[in-house]
Design a protein around this motif. Sequence first.
Motif, short mmCIF file in Angstrom:
data_model
loop_
_atom_site.label_atom_id
_atom_site.label_comp_id
_atom_site.label_asym_id
_atom_site.label_seq_id
_atom_site.Cartn_x
_atom_site.Cartn_y
_atom_site.Cartn_z
N UNK A 52 0.15 -10.95 42.45
CA UNK A 52 -0.65 -10.20 42.02
C UNK A 52 -0.83 -9.03 41.32
N UNK A 53 0.55 -8.73 41.75
CA UNK A 53 -0.04 -7.04 40.95
C UNK A 53 1.18 -6.92 39.44
N UNK A 56 -3.45 -8.33 37.59
CA UNK A 56 -3.58 -6.72 38.29
C UNK A 56 -2.80 -6.26 36.54
N UNK A 57 -1.52 -5.70 36.92
CA UNK A 57 -0.99 -4.93 35.58
C UNK A 57 -1.26 -5.60 34.53
N UNK A 58 -1.18 -6.83 34.69
CA UNK A 58 -2.01 -7.58 32.92
C UNK A 58 -2.93 -6.75 32.82
N UNK A 59 -4.44 -7.25 33.49
CA UNK A 59 -5.71 -6.90 33.74
C UNK A 59 -5.71 -5.09 32.91
N UNK A 60 -4.94 -4.61 33.47
CA UNK A 60 -4.74 -3.19 33.39
C UNK A 60 -4.25 -3.22 31.80
N UNK A 61 -3.23 -3.21 31.54
CA UNK A 61 -2.93 -2.89 30.09
C UNK A 61 -3.67 -3.63 29.12
N UNK A 62 -4.83 -4.88 29.65
CA UNK A 62 -5.70 -5.89 28.62
C UNK A 62 -6.61 -4.43 28.50
N UNK A 63 -7.28 -4.02 29.12
CA UNK A 63 -7.78 -2.40 29.21
C UNK A 63 -7.76 -1.61 28.48
N UNK A 64 -6.34 -1.29 28.77
CA UNK A 64 -6.04 -0.29 27.70
C UNK A 64 -5.56 -0.21 26.49
N UNK A 65 -5.86 -1.67 26.27
CA UNK A 65 -5.73 -1.83 24.28
C UNK A 65 -7.33 -2.63 23.94
N UNK A 66 -7.83 -2.31 24.91
CA UNK A 66 -9.81 -3.73 24.54
C UNK A 66 -10.00 -2.37 22.86
N UNK A 67 -10.28 -3.57 22.21
CA UNK A 67 -10.97 -2.84 20.67
C UNK A 67 -9.42 -3.50 19.99
N UNK A 68 -8.15 -3.52 20.76
CA UNK A 68 -7.02 -3.74 19.44
C UNK A 68 -6.39 -5.05 19.09
#
Length: 428
Positions: A52-53, A56-68
Amino acid sequence: MQSNRLHRLKAFWLAAVLAVTSPGLTGCRDQTSAPVPVVKLSVWWSDETESSLINSAIESFQEKYAGEANFEITVSRENVLTSKETVLANPEAAADIFVFADDQFDTLRQAGALLEITENTESVIAANGGRDNGACRAAMYNDKLYACPLTSGNGYFLYYNAKYFSDEDVKNLDRILDISAENGKKTAIDYSSGWYIYSFFRAAGLQLHVSEDGLTNYCNWNADDTPYTGVDVANAMLDIAAHKGFTSCDDVGFINGVKNGTIIAGVNGAWNAQAVKEAWGDDFATAKLPEFTLAGDQVQMCSFSGYKLVGVNSASKNSDWAVKLAEYLSSEEMQLRRFEITGECPSNLKAAASPAVQSSPAVAALSEQSAFADAQRITDAYWHPSYVFGTIIAGENPDNQDLQTLLDNMTDEITAAPQQKGPADETD
């Protein structure tokens, strides 16, 4: 065989493909803007409790680079102890990012399987204690970074039951053994494991490490012209083995002894901290390794230290993004969150300095022992001869073999060149 191996890996997937379209990319868009690329990445992680960790970290990573980029990221399970074999069996089919134990570093690097980390290199090194810190040394070669440090907790130290020992008592192995014997109890050290008997030889100033060729070991444990000789160490170990307060046992024997009350102190790894704490309760205590008697002197026991690293596969087709994700998964926040789940000591200095980490007795002992610890840099040729030697010494040398001969035989095997495969081996 390889396809079966990959099939088994897929069966352990902790998360299905995460195909996430970054926010803000739907609807109307400037017709002249460049298309957002689809980036496919795969991650191997070892512990199912962290699923789960990681997700959730991968989801956060994707949000950080959203648009790229639009990411398709798979997370699969691969045991950290077998990462090397699995990667080298088929690098092209291996994950873009994988966790591995630092003793696999040299083999992976020499095989060209590890991509050099050239993005944010200095900040990664600084965050993990600098070039002279053990975690960074474990991830570097010729001053180049080939992996991101993740933990510094795979080491060992002294566990003791505070019902029997004071803080002063546990500074000296002789005192620990005497107290154990006086109470009809034992202190445990696994003499059959090269992981632990390294403590005695390294404390004597004797050397063991992989040679420059990366294929053989250098070892002078049979030295007879050094300030402390190999025979001095063997005699010290024999004296300990003969003590009524001593026992040699493996991990299972150690935990069983702790639980049934026969073992009240022992040298063992951080991975058993929770089991020992549950058995001893409020009397659970830890310390750095003690001093022991060597040729009439008191000498500090040393240790191997171990680290987990996050590597990037040099065969990755999206290596730039793989490096970014590897750095993200080994960041301060991730290391601290992993500690909360696994109890493993972070290598990141800020994470390690947090109140939660500093309040852990196991982490405190590892930190104290780190001044007397070396990264494990040896080939597999070390393990069997050290096991044979340690087992003989644990049994108090029952056949009264000449100690120098025992040391010579062990050292010859440890430093032997690997056997070359012949034609018959190639066709197996």
